[in-house]
Design a protein around this motif. Structure first.
Motif, short mmCIF file in Angstrom:
data_model
loop_
_atom_site.label_atom_id
_atom_site.label_comp_id
_atom_site.label_asym_id
_atom_site.label_seq_id
_atom_site.Cartn_x
_atom_site.Cartn_y
_atom_site.Cartn_z
N SER A 78 0.86 -1.15 0.14
CA SER A 78 0.10 -0.01 0.09
C SER A 78 1.01 1.07 0.07
O SER A 78 2.08 1.33 0.49
CB SER A 78 -0.97 -0.06 1.25
OG SER A 78 -0.01 0.51 2.54
N VAL A 79 0.32 2.39 -0.47
CA VAL A 79 0.99 3.85 -0.24
C VAL A 79 1.47 3.83 1.14
O VAL A 79 2.76 4.44 1.42
CB VAL A 79 0.15 4.75 -0.67
CG1 VAL A 79 0.77 5.99 -0.55
CG2 VAL A 79 -0.13 4.39 -2.29
N ALA A 80 0.90 3.69 2.12
CA ALA A 80 1.09 3.84 3.33
C ALA A 80 2.54 3.06 3.90
O ALA A 80 3.40 3.46 4.52
CB ALA A 80 0.15 3.36 4.42
N GLU A 81 2.58 1.70 3.54
CA GLU A 81 3.52 0.73 3.61
C GLU A 81 4.69 1.28 2.75
O GLU A 81 5.74 1.27 3.31
CB GLU A 81 3.21 -0.52 2.98
CG GLU A 81 2.14 -1.18 4.00
CD GLU A 81 1.71 -2.62 3.60
OE1 GLU A 81 0.89 -3.53 4.27
OE2 GLU A 81 1.61 -2.75 2.06
N GLN A 82 4.61 1.87 1.49
CA GLN A 82 5.68 2.33 1.08
C GLN A 82 6.34 3.40 1.45
O GLN A 82 7.39 3.76 1.59
CB GLN A 82 5.05 2.63 -0.50
CG GLN A 82 4.82 1.27 -1.48
CD GLN A 82 4.02 1.69 -2.82
OE1 GLN A 82 4.82 2.84 -3.25
NE2 GLN A 82 3.21 1.32 -3.27
N ASP A 83 5.30 4.30 1.93
CA ASP A 83 5.92 5.44 2.68
C ASP A 83 6.89 5.10 3.72
O ASP A 83 7.58 5.63 4.30
CB ASP A 83 4.79 6.38 2.99
CG ASP A 83 4.19 7.06 1.85
OD1 ASP A 83 4.90 7.17 0.75
OD2 ASP A 83 3.13 7.81 1.94
N GLU A 121 9.17 6.76 9.57
CA GLU A 121 9.94 5.86 8.58
C GLU A 121 10.64 4.73 9.36
O GLU A 121 10.92 4.99 10.26
CB GLU A 121 10.73 6.69 7.65
CG GLU A 121 10.04 7.43 7.02
CD GLU A 121 11.37 8.31 5.89
OE1 GLU A 121 12.16 7.87 5.86
OE2 GLU A 121 10.83 9.37 5.36
#
Length: 160
Positions: A78-83, A121
């Protein structure tokens, strides 16, 4: 929090050898860890235990650590995981999975616990500790090469 997790990993051979949270809290406090670090680590470890209970893993002697998920499957982050994880961490997870040392069920626990880590992060060193803790919880000791990869500081390496 990660210093506390490293201490727990180094002092308790397996996840099931770790004392109950209240006793562990006293031991960690006696070793000089700050109360907020201890609390974060205990909450994180509780989440690891909950996640592990929801995974049906075969006995250690029967573990199949092959990298073959079901045919045609693909994990999309997901975008949250990628971020939160960033390119280095996602690449490392992919490396472990493609090397056959991180089955899909454990990968999901690693991602879950990385998302539960404090901060915006997760750095690669913190992710390596998370992977070690997931292995630890399941009583799996990675082979020497993978353990070296997890414990070695890549910045000290010289490229050939």
């Amino acid at each position: 929090m990660f210093e506390v997790l490293v201490f727990v990993y180094e002092n308790y051979w397996r996840g099931d050898a770790c004392p109950e949270p209240h006793a562990l809290e006293r031991k960690l406090s006696a070793h000089g860890f700050e109360p907020d670090e201890i609390h974060e680590a205990l909450v994180w470890l509780d989440g690891l235990n909950v996640a592990a209970q929801n995974v049906c893993m075969p006995a250690q002697s029967q573990l199949d650590w092959s990298p073959e998920p079901s045919a045609g499957s693909m994990r999309v982050f997901s975008v949250a995981e990628q971020d939160k994880l960033g390119a280095d961490c996602l690449g490392f997870i992919t490396f472990l999975e493609s090397s056959g040392v991180l089955p899909a069920a454990l990968r999901e626990i690693v991602v879950d616990r990385a998302m539960a880590a404090p901060g915006d992060e997760v750095c690669l060193d913190a992710l390596k500790i998370i992977v070690l803790m997931v292995y630890w919880r399941f009583g799996h000791e990675p082979d020497a090469l993978i353990l070296d990869e997890l414990c070695d500081d890549a910045e000290d390496r010289i490229a050939h």
